[in-house]
Scaffold this motif. Sequence first.
Motif, PDB file in Angstrom:
ATOM      1  N   VAL A   1      52.614  76.243 -64.335  1.00 47.43           N
ATOM      2  CA  VAL A   1      52.713  77.673 -64.039  1.00 47.43           C
ATOM      3  C   VAL A   1      52.539  78.085 -62.578  1.00 47.43           C
ATOM      4  O   VAL A   1      52.787  79.242 -62.239  1.00 47.43           O
ATOM      5  N   ALA A   2      52.095  77.169 -61.719  1.00 44.64           N
ATOM      6  CA  ALA A   2      51.819  77.601 -60.341  1.00 44.64           C
ATOM      7  C   ALA A   2      53.120  77.908 -59.598  1.00 44.64           C
ATOM      8  O   ALA A   2      54.159  77.307 -59.869  1.00 44.64           O
ATOM      9  N   ASP A   3      53.046  78.909 -58.711  1.00 38.38           N
ATOM     10  CA  ASP A   3      54.152  79.134 -57.791  1.00 38.38           C
ATOM     11  C   ASP A   3      53.941  78.295 -56.534  1.00 38.38           C
ATOM     12  O   ASP A   3      54.854  77.686 -56.026  1.00 38.38           O
ATOM     13  N   ARG A   4      52.671  78.332 -56.071  1.00 34.98           N
ATOM     14  CA  ARG A   4      52.353  77.562 -54.865  1.00 34.98           C
ATOM     15  C   ARG A   4      51.102  76.739 -55.083  1.00 34.98           C
ATOM     16  O   ARG A   4      50.262  77.062 -55.915  1.00 34.98           O
ATOM     17  N   VAL A   5      50.969  75.688 -54.302  1.00 38.30           N
ATOM     18  CA  VAL A   5      49.765  74.868 -54.340  1.00 38.30           C
ATOM     19  C   VAL A   5      49.209  74.776 -52.926  1.00 38.30           C
ATOM     20  O   VAL A   5      49.958  74.546 -51.966  1.00 38.30           O
ATOM     21  N   ILE A   6      47.895  75.018 -52.829  1.00 43.22           N
ATOM     22  CA  ILE A   6      47.215  74.876 -51.543  1.00 43.22           C
ATOM     23  C   ILE A   6      46.336  73.647 -51.633  1.00 43.22           C
ATOM     24  O   ILE A   6      45.601  73.469 -52.605  1.00 43.22           O
ATOM     25  N   PHE A   7      46.419  72.791 -50.633  1.00 41.51           N
ATOM     26  CA  PHE A   7      45.551  71.614 -50.603  1.00 41.51           C
ATOM     27  C   PHE A   7      44.564  71.775 -49.450  1.00 41.51           C
ATOM     28  O   PHE A   7      44.961  72.045 -48.318  1.00 41.51           O
ATOM     29  N   MET A   8      43.288  71.652 -49.765  1.00 40.75           N
ATOM     30  CA  MET A   8      42.262  71.803 -48.728  1.00 40.75           C
ATOM     31  C   MET A   8      41.505  70.503 -48.530  1.00 40.75           C
ATOM     32  O   MET A   8      41.328  69.715 -49.457  1.00 40.75           O
ATOM     33  N   ASP A   9      41.053  70.279 -47.304  1.00 36.56           N
ATOM     34  CA  ASP A   9      40.209  69.135 -47.008  1.00 36.56           C
ATOM     35  C   ASP A   9      39.307  69.489 -45.832  1.00 36.56           C
ATOM     36  O   ASP A   9      39.778  70.023 -44.835  1.00 36.56           O
ATOM     37  N   ARG A  10      38.037  69.223 -45.966  1.00 36.40           N
ATOM     38  CA  ARG A  10      37.031  69.484 -44.929  1.00 36.40           C
ATOM     39  C   ARG A  10      37.136  70.904 -44.359  1.00 36.40           C
ATOM     40  O   ARG A  10      37.103  71.098 -43.150  1.00 36.40           O
ATOM     41  N   GLY A  11      37.289  71.866 -45.258  1.00 37.17           N
ATOM     42  CA  GLY A  11      37.262  73.264 -44.824  1.00 37.17           C
ATOM     43  C   GLY A  11      38.565  73.782 -44.272  1.00 37.17           C
ATOM     44  O   GLY A  11      38.665  74.944 -43.890  1.00 37.17           O
ATOM     45  N   GLU A  12      39.587  72.931 -44.229  1.00 37.58           N
ATOM     46  CA  GLU A  12      40.868  73.382 -43.689  1.00 37.58           C
ATOM     47  C   GLU A  12      41.926  73.449 -44.786  1.00 37.58           C
ATOM     48  O   GLU A  12      41.897  72.657 -45.732  1.00 37.58           O
ATOM     49  N   ILE A  13      42.852  74.393 -44.625  1.00 35.55           N
ATOM     50  CA  ILE A  13      44.020  74.388 -45.489  1.00 35.55           C
ATOM     51  C   ILE A  13      45.013  73.408 -44.879  1.00 35.55           C
ATOM     52  O   ILE A  13      45.591  73.673 -43.826  1.00 35.55           O
TER      53      ILE A  13
END
Lengths: 243, 230
Positions: A203-215
């Motif tokens: 169902v997602a339109d977008r996916v955000i991947f984060m690592d160590r506080g950053e997008i």
Amino acid sequence: MIEINHVNKWYGPNFQALKDCTTSVAKGEVVVVCGPSGSGKSTLIKCVNALEPIQDGEIILDGIKVNDPKTDLPKLRARVGMVFQHFELFPHLKIIENLCLAQEKVLGRSHDEAMTKGTKLLDRVGLKDHARKHPAELSGGQQQRVAIARALAMDPIAMLFDEPTSALDPEMISEVLDVMVDLAREGMTMMVVTHEMGFANKVADRVIFMDRGEIVEDALKTDFFGKPRSDRAQKFLSKILSH
Amino acid sequence: MFSNLDFDVIRRSLGFLFLDGMTFTLTLTGLAALGGLIFGTMIALMRLSSYRLLGRIAGLYVDFMRSLPLVLVIFWFYFLVPYIGQWLTGSSRPIRVGAFASSLITFIMFEAAYFSEIMRAGIQSISKGQPAAASALGLTYAQSMRYVVLPQAFRNMLPVLLTQTIVLFQDTSLVYVLSIPDFLGAASTVAQRDGRLVEMYLFAALVYFTISCFASFGVRRLQARIAIVR
């Protein structure tokens, strides 16, 4: 609907939890936020309704600046639903009372009105028969469905989910995800922190991947699963999708 | 040695002991516990507030009250309140404060220090997620405390609060320094009048012991029931 612009957040002077995060969620959009633990994804979602303060940048919710000291936060929060990892139902209240409390005290609805709305939403998540029980008498999956119904009772303009299934036993995850999928398909604006890539895929339109506080990555679903650009996202995906 | 004891003095004074004395003791205990709980909860909220100054003031108050013997506080308060009242109202003479009002205010203020520590522990025992969930639903700080945090804190701490109330029940006997006819005062009056000290003080001890014992037993049963519900 939700705009996050150059947000920085520190815990104490030395630990930066969010580093220059910028993204947005449009009306009706479903955005999944993922990443390794400690990457700041839960922190980011808690900043959206100001459960966590930010030190720098701005967050705008439906045209209202969240981190403006003049903003009436309770009023703003009442318009955004939030679902927590550990459900956070109020254990001293019955299920139906959990759904009515904020409707009556915050929105000023009459008791009858709140009860009708609450019962309807309990029916929707398949728990109408449990209205008179206390939260401790329900399973984790049932409690989380009640928590979703409780948030929906406020007629929210958007829903925030903070790892809604990570405290659940495996066999209960799907009953919660089913409710969330229905919600997404009805056009609810959703920001979901989760590791459930099946849900993201569906169902997602977008996916955000984060690592160590950053997008690190903010991409359309097909792009994200097809060809993540960053090494870190690729490594993360290969780890959680390999089973 | 018991041959010259006259236990009939107890039967003869039962009405005075219980209708006057015990009624006073129970009223004082009940009102002081209620007032102490309300005032104590306010102090606990001050101590936990994010305003440092409020927390500091509340902390000083609690430390101060806990560092003084109760009997001294009762004594001093009785003599000072009329003058404080005079100073506050600006009247020309010390205002009249009855022994009951004076002792009630003293006990409320004194017990508040102890109840506040219990309520503070109770509030801190509630996970941070609960007020967060209340906030997320749009409840204000006051509403979140009133409907979500305090009811749970109170329920979790009920056995401890009741145990403290049993201690308070015994402590109310200290009002004898103001010559108030509470239960012990009444027993003492009869004892002096009829010269039956041993009988009356034995009986008074037995009554305090019985009531406290039964109350403690009740608290333990309640505790077991709460443990099951949770």
